[in-house]
Every structure is written in C-alpha cells, then in structure tokens.
Design an enzyme around this catalytic site. Structure first.
Site, mmCIF file in Angstrom:
data_model
loop_
_atom_site.group_PDB
_atom_site.id
_atom_site.type_symbol
_atom_site.label_atom_id
_atom_site.label_comp_id
_atom_site.label_asym_id
_atom_site.label_seq_id
_atom_site.Cartn_x
_atom_site.Cartn_y
_atom_site.Cartn_z
ATOM 1 N N TYR A 174 48.188 37.413 36.195
ATOM 2 C CA TYR A 174 49.503 37.368 35.564
ATOM 3 C C TYR A 174 50.273 36.146 36.009
ATOM 4 O O TYR A 174 49.880 35.459 36.946
ATOM 5 C CB TYR A 174 50.294 38.647 35.868
ATOM 6 N N ARG A 189 48.380 27.123 36.944
ATOM 7 C CA ARG A 189 47.946 28.132 37.919
ATOM 8 C C ARG A 189 47.221 29.271 37.196
ATOM 9 O O ARG A 189 46.232 29.823 37.706
ATOM 10 C CB ARG A 189 49.136 28.654 38.720
ATOM 11 N N ARG A 221 33.793 51.929 31.107
ATOM 12 C CA ARG A 221 33.996 51.697 32.534
ATOM 13 C C ARG A 221 32.682 51.443 33.266
ATOM 14 O O ARG A 221 31.810 52.309 33.333
ATOM 15 C CB ARG A 221 34.735 52.892 33.159
ATOM 16 N N LYS A 239 46.435 34.786 41.386
ATOM 17 C CA LYS A 239 47.573 35.643 41.026
ATOM 18 C C LYS A 239 47.057 36.837 40.228
ATOM 19 O O LYS A 239 47.199 36.900 39.001
ATOM 20 C CB LYS A 239 48.634 34.843 40.252
ATOM 21 N N GLU A 249 53.294 35.523 53.830
ATOM 22 C CA GLU A 249 54.248 35.355 52.718
ATOM 23 C C GLU A 249 54.907 36.694 52.454
ATOM 24 O O GLU A 249 54.612 37.687 53.126
ATOM 25 C CB GLU A 249 53.529 34.844 51.471
ATOM 26 N N LEU A 283 49.717 32.844 48.160
ATOM 27 C CA LEU A 283 49.729 32.330 46.792
ATOM 28 C C LEU A 283 50.502 31.008 46.813
ATOM 29 O O LEU A 283 51.556 30.916 47.444
ATOM 30 C CB LEU A 283 50.456 33.326 45.868
HETATM 31 N N1 PDD Z 1 55.846 36.867 42.498
HETATM 32 N N2 PDD Z 1 53.699 35.135 46.759
HETATM 33 C C1 PDD Z 1 53.483 36.271 46.090
HETATM 34 C C2 PDD Z 1 52.621 37.317 46.715
HETATM 35 C C3 PDD Z 1 54.089 36.472 44.834
HETATM 36 O O1 PDD Z 1 53.876 37.610 44.165
HETATM 37 C C4 PDD Z 1 54.915 35.462 44.296
HETATM 38 C C5 PDD Z 1 55.575 35.589 42.951
HETATM 39 C C6 PDD Z 1 55.112 34.278 45.039
HETATM 40 C C7 PDD Z 1 55.970 33.156 44.545
HETATM 41 O O2 PDD Z 1 55.353 32.465 43.480
HETATM 42 P P1 PDD Z 1 56.212 31.726 42.353
HETATM 43 O O3 PDD Z 1 57.130 30.812 43.065
HETATM 44 O O4 PDD Z 1 55.203 31.011 41.547
HETATM 45 O O5 PDD Z 1 56.955 32.792 41.588
HETATM 46 C C8 PDD Z 1 54.476 34.156 46.264
HETATM 47 C C9 PDD Z 1 56.280 37.060 41.143
HETATM 48 C C10 PDD Z 1 57.614 36.452 40.835
HETATM 49 C C11 PDD Z 1 56.216 38.531 40.821
HETATM 50 O O6 PDD Z 1 55.216 39.126 41.175
HETATM 51 O O7 PDD Z 1 57.122 39.086 40.206
#
Ligand code: PDD
Length: 285
Positions: free
Chosen positions: A33, A52, A100, A149, A182, A207
């Site tokens: 996503y 990405r 599945r 992601k 993170e 990430l």
């Molecule tokens: N989350 N690390 C993780 C684990 C994340 O899920 C996200 C983003 C980030 C920051 O990435 P970016 O700057 O590209 O949004 C770092 C999104 C916003 C979400 O899951 O809603």
C-alpha cells in the site's frame, strides 16, 4: 455526500465497495500500500510514493496492475470524486483473487487495486502539532522486510493499541540492542544535546519514509547537522527534542516518551520549523 472508492476498475459508493473473500490481501495480507498526503486538492510527492510502490511490488513479485500514468489518473479521480481538499489518498494492491494456497497462484492472476480518499481536519492537525504528542516504546518483533510497505501490519496494530492504552498517540519500536527503529506508522527522530538531528539509516530495520526523504532536504536547507545513525531509548529520553514523520502527519513534535518529558515537555523549535518549511520542499501534482 457518500464516499467513493475505486475497486478493480469501478468507482463505487463505500457500502458497495467490497473485495472477494479469497482475495490474497484478505487471506494472507499478500499486498502492498501507499498513503499520499493531499493538500489543496493536489497529491504531495506522488512521484516518490509511486517509485516506492513499484519497489514494494517488485520485491514481492506482484505484477503491476496498470501503468503508472493510469494509476495516477485513478488516484486523482478518486480525490476529485471525494472532494478531498486536505486529506489522504490510500492505495492498496494485492496479489489478487485465488483459491487459498500459500504459494503464488499459477498462472498469475490479476492483482486487485483499491483506492480510497478522505478529508482530514487540517486545523485539528495543526492544533495537535502545537500541543505535541506522547509516544511509548515497545519491542520491535516485526519481520525482517519492513522496508517493503506491505499491508501485513499486525505488530503495528498491536503497538498502536498499546500506545492508546497508555494515552499515547504513537509507539516507537525498539530493536534488541535497545535502539529505536521507527514508529508504528511513522519514522522516528530526535535532536541530541549537541544539536544534531538523529534518525536511523533507512538501509536496515525501517521503512524509507517519503516524508523522511524530503525532510532530509529541509534539514540541509535549514543548515542543520544530520546524523543518520540508530539512537538508543536512553538517548531519546535525554534528547532536547523528538518528532515523528509520515505522509499523513508531516512532522509531529513528540513531547513525552514513556511518560517522561522530552526537553521542556513542549514542541521544540527545530521540529516546529521543519514542519512549517516542509511543503516548500515537497512536490505537488
Ligand atoms: N505510514 N514507517 C512506517 C512503519 C509507516 O507505516 C510509515 C507510514 C512511515 C512513514 O512513511 P511516509 O513518510 O512515506 O508516510 C514509516 C502510513 C502513513 C500509514 O500507514 O498510514
């Protein structure tokens, strides 16, 4: 106004926007996503988010459902149909529908694509930034490929719930060496006592946030000293400032970690400045 979702080629009202029970996203969290900020009706850093996305798809060997140009049109159209001014657009691609079975379907089937968009309360976001947020630390027990992601987010869900139960807004994952990796849905940053901006290198254990990448430019333009290295929880407790970054929250000051005030316990000057300058360095489309 009813919200509209794009689901596999059709724009549908949310109540009719469904996916099949044997979608591999539903069965195995076999998908990826992206979340892009929408500001003034325009997408923020779409090009980087799409790059990405391509990487996530290729790491998982999920086929591209459509050309990047077509995907861009559908994302903008979903934003338009939902009349999103300030908010987010969410895009999810899974390995599609198949009986599945753990291994990939053979022959490969069409990936599923879902896109939604919604408004955010921008003023509420500014108020939150002015107040700052609390974070709590939790053990990082995620898999080794958090650079992808993926929609497989159960540890993140549990971490976020742990945060909520302690009246915090975000959880910071901590690795076995006691270093912060993170946030559950954000990247983590601190300002050291000697004024350096610290964040973990994106090569391992996190990430590579798009907001993080753009913020590196903001940091440079501000003449700040950046140090990309893992920092410990102790260092975070002793930091003068802390903040998180993500597409939906931009830069959000952290004023408490595990119940201890960070610096003066109010949003720091650096984090506040970085937040206010961020969009000058972002791309709009
Ligand atoms: N989350 N690390 C993780 C684990 C994340 O899920 C996200 C983003 C980030 C920051 O990435 P970016 O700057 O590209 O949004 C770092 C999104 C916003 C979400 O899951 O809603």
């Amino acid at each position: 106004m009813s919200r509209i979702a794009y689901v596999n080629g059709r724009y549908l009202p949310h109540r009719a926007a469904t996916v099949h029970v044997e979608d591999r996203g539903y069965q195995f969290a076999d998908g990826v996503y992206e979340v892009c900020e929408v500001r003034g009706g325009r997408l923020v850093d779409e090009r980087r988010h799409m790059a990405r996305l391509q990487r996530s798809l290729s790491e998982l060997r999920i086929a591209q459902p459509m050309s990047p140009a077509a995907l861009s049109i559908v994302m903008h159209e979903t934003v338009r149909r939902n009349r999103v001014g300030d908010g987010i657009v969410y895009l999810q691609i899974t390995r599609g529908i198949a009986r599945r079975d753990f291994a990939f379907p053979e022959p490969a089937n069409a990936p599923s694509v879902v896109i939604t968009a919604r408004n955010f309360d921008r003023e509420g976001g500014e108020r939150l930034a002015a107040k700052g947020i609390s974070v709590v630390t939790v053990a990082d027990d995620r898999w080794g490929r958090v650079d992808i992601k993926s929609i497989s987010l159960l540890p993140n869900v549990l971490a976020k719930q742990a945060a909520r139960e302690q009246n915090a807004r975000e959880a910071w994952f901590v690795d076995r060496d006691g270093k912060v990796t993170e946030g559950a849905s954000s990247n983590a940053w601190i300002i050291s006592r000697d004024g350096r901006v610290l964040t973990r290198p994106a090569e391992r254990g996190i990430l590579r946030g798009i907001t993080r990448t753009v913020l590196l430019d903001v940091i440079e333009a501000q003449g700040l000293v950046l140090e990309e290295r893992p920092f410990t929880v102790e260092e975070a407790y002793g930091a003068t400032e802390a903040f998180i970054t993500s597409a939906s929250q931009i830069v959000l000051p952290v004023v408490r970690i595990d119940g201890r005030p960070v610096g003066a316990g109010i949003p720091g000057k650096v984090a506040t400045a970085l937040r206010s300058k961020f969009h000058r360095h972002a791309e709009f489309s």
